[in-house]
Design a protein around this motif. Structure first.
Motif, PDB file in Angstrom:
ATOM      1  N   ALA A  27      45.064  68.274  59.544  1.00 29.36           N
ATOM      2  CA  ALA A  27      44.137  68.922  58.615  1.00 29.36           C
ATOM      3  C   ALA A  27      43.757  70.326  59.063  1.00 29.36           C
ATOM      4  CB  ALA A  27      42.883  68.060  58.450  1.00 29.36           C
TER       5      ALA A  27
ATOM      6  N   ARG B 217      38.202  72.323  51.656  1.00 29.02           N
ATOM      7  CA  ARG B 217      38.738  71.063  52.182  1.00 29.02           C
ATOM      8  C   ARG B 217      37.640  70.084  52.592  1.00 29.02           C
ATOM      9  NH1 ARG B 217      42.171  74.934  52.248  1.00 29.02           N
ATOM     10  NH2 ARG B 217      44.430  74.594  52.361  1.00 29.02           N
TER      11      ARG B 217
ATOM     12  N   ARG C 223      38.458  78.435  52.903  1.00 28.89           N
ATOM     13  CA  ARG C 223      39.467  77.388  53.022  1.00 28.89           C
ATOM     14  C   ARG C 223      38.863  76.110  53.612  1.00 28.89           C
ATOM     15  NH1 ARG C 223      44.800  78.583  52.540  1.00 28.89           N
ATOM     16  NH2 ARG C 223      45.389  77.032  54.115  1.00 28.89           N
TER      17      ARG C 223
ATOM     18  N   SER D 158      34.767  65.597  54.079  1.00 31.18           N
ATOM     19  CA  SER D 158      36.055  65.468  54.757  1.00 31.18           C
ATOM     20  C   SER D 158      35.881  64.663  56.030  1.00 31.18           C
ATOM     21  CB  SER D 158      36.619  66.848  55.112  1.00 31.18           C
ATOM     22  OG  SER D 158      37.753  66.722  55.957  1.00 31.18           O
TER      23      SER D 158
ATOM     24  N   ALA E 224      44.339  73.969  57.303  1.00 33.22           N
ATOM     25  CA  ALA E 224      43.190  74.769  56.873  1.00 33.22           C
ATOM     26  C   ALA E 224      43.204  76.166  57.474  1.00 33.22           C
ATOM     27  CB  ALA E 224      41.893  74.050  57.251  1.00 33.22           C
TER      28      ALA E 224
END
Length: 482
Positions: free
Chosen positions: A283, A324, A320, A185, A287
């Motif tokens: 983001a 991601r 989580r 990410s 999250a």
């Protein structure tokens, strides 16, 4: 033309060539001194970003969640049953023991007050204090033969995290992993730390330090309560277009400065952090929003119970984040709640009630989402406990002192063999007697699961090629790998 004069005696030869020989000798010595002053030729140049990088070979794991249990969980009360210890409860231990607290020391054996039972298809023995972990034992690889050789907390914590017992200033495991592989990410930090609301763990920020690496490889700490990240969102009057203009101007100034000061890793990291902070506004907000999870998921992690709500929330957030693309997530406790020097019956029960259900839920949740095969979960502390009692005036207040000679940790997912019990301590749980595993072996094995040869992940520092194990003896424990 006169022919050159050729010396006929040794005296004439030395007289005519002495200065030349001396000059040659001086030049040779200068060359040697110059060569010795040169730094060694390095095999690699360190990356200066967190873009995804290819491993050395096909990986089993792509992300890791480390549930670090500060203080030293008592293995003979949790994961390593010792019937002989119970049989000889109250009698004197005949072997040698190194105590950390001599004034409270005793050689009287302390049998576990807790019952053990076999669980799962693998038949793994676990304590009654871990009823939820018992439900995922077929996913767990239990190592009962960990060994640091030291009884102290900090010395062993630094061994696990940085590769050398007691030594400060080295990058921790999450830093090495993100340095080697970058992040999947680009909108979230690669290495994230989920802190305890009660305060920092023993050894503080050393637990997630980047050491001699650039600061982009250090752990990013999420606060234990809202707002978990300070100043994530800009003030309303600076949002949108104005924020973008400011960031672009700042980027231009930083780039100009970097061009005139090439190779400044701290500056590069600062530039990257500004860019990441802007991307995180969307983001990270997504999250960290656990309201998106179902009620059943909240219940599974124990968010509906006061004793498990806090740790369960962090375990859910860890899932989580990994979901991601975050590479490495680590959970810590405040201080060291597993350091049960006294009142082990109540103290050990309390910390297990807080952590057992959320820990098992994390493994089960990863499994049901198809993420466990590629996500390595680690559970364990830096040391274990002694088989003898640490006296405090009454049996109810008895506890156990430190023991780095033999203790347990476990891993799940990420390519390890589920349902495996590996290694062995003696009949009283004091010393490893079979398949000793050191923190350096653990580091080499985890790196292997990520498709990395641990001795080829090199960072140049101090005119040396540094590796995670610091060139100490380390081997990949292939028996743990599926």
């Amino acid at each position: 033309m006169d022919s050159p004069q050729v010396p006929h005696t040794r005296r004439q030869f030395l007289q005519q060539t002495g200065m030349g020989v001396g000059a040659l000798a001086l030049q040779w010595m200068l060359d040697q001194e110059s060569a010795s002053a040169k730094p060694p030729v390095l095999k690699t140049l360190p990356p200066s970003d967190l873009l995804p990088r290819k491993p050395h070979f096909e990986p089993r794991a792509k992300a890791m969640i480390s549930l670090f249990q500060h203080g030293g969980p008592s293995h003979m009360d949790l994961t390593d049953p010792k019937p002989e210890l119970t049989k000889y409860d109250g009698t004197d231990y005949t072997g040698d023991i190194q105590f950390s607290f001599v004034n409270e020391a005793s050689k009287k054996l302390l049998g576990s007050p807790f019952q053990f039972q076999k669980h799962g298809q693998c038949g793994m023995d676990l304590s009654e204090l871990l009823p939820h972990t018992a439900g995922v034992v077929d996913d767990i690889c239990m190592i009962r033969s960990m060994h640091t050789g030291a009884n102290g907390h900090e010395v062993s914590i630094r061994y696990f995290h940085g590769g050398i017992p007691a030594v400060l200033g080295r990058p921790t495991f999450g830093s090495w992993l993100t340095y080697a592989l970058g992040s999947e990410s680009q909108d979230l930090p690669a290495f994230m730390v989920l802190a305890d609301p009660g305060g920092p763990p023993v050894d503080g920020t050393t637990n997630w330090s980047n050491g001699f690496m650039p600061s982009m490889f250090q752990g990013t700490v999420l606060r234990p309560k809202e707002p978990r990240i300070f100043n994530l969102q800009p003030p309303p009057h600076l949002a949108g277009k104005f924020q973008r203009q400011n960031l672009d101007f700042l980027q231009e100034l930083n780039q100009r400065h970097l061009e005139s000061h090439p190779g400044e890793s701290d500056l590069e990291a600062r530039i990257a952090s500004y860019e990441l902070a802007a991307r995180m506004q969307t983001a990270a907000t997504d999250a960290l929003d656990i309201s998106q999870e179902t009620a059943a998921t909240h219940t599974m992690y124990g968010l509906d119970r006061p004793e498990t709500r806090e740790y369960g929330t962090r375990c859910l957030l860890a899932r989580r984040l990994v979901e991601r693309g975050v590479r490495f997530v680590q959970l810590f406790h405040s201080n060291q709640p597993w350091d049960n020097h006294s009142s082990i019956k109540t103290g050990l029960t309390s910390i297990c009630q807080k952590t057992d259900q959320p820990t098992a839920a994390l493994v089960a949740d990863l499994r049901q989402r198809g993420m466990l095969d590629s996500t390595l979960v680690h559970w364990g502390g830096e040391i274990g406990r002694l088989p003898v009692t640490q006296e405090h005036g009454s049996p109810e207040k008895a506890g156990r002192d430190h023991n780095g000679q033999g203790f347990s940790i476990w891993m799940a997912g990420g390519g390890v063999r589920g349902g495996l019990t590996y290694g062995k301590t003696d009949d009283f749980g004091h010393h490893v007697i079979e398949n000793k595993v050191t923190p350096n072996d653990f580091q080499a094995t985890v790196m292997h699961l990520f498709g990395l040869n641990h001795d080829e992940v090199i960072y140049p520092h101090g005119n040396q090629e540094q590796i995670i194990t610091a060139n100490r003896p380390a081997q990949v424990v292939h028996d743990l790998i599926a």
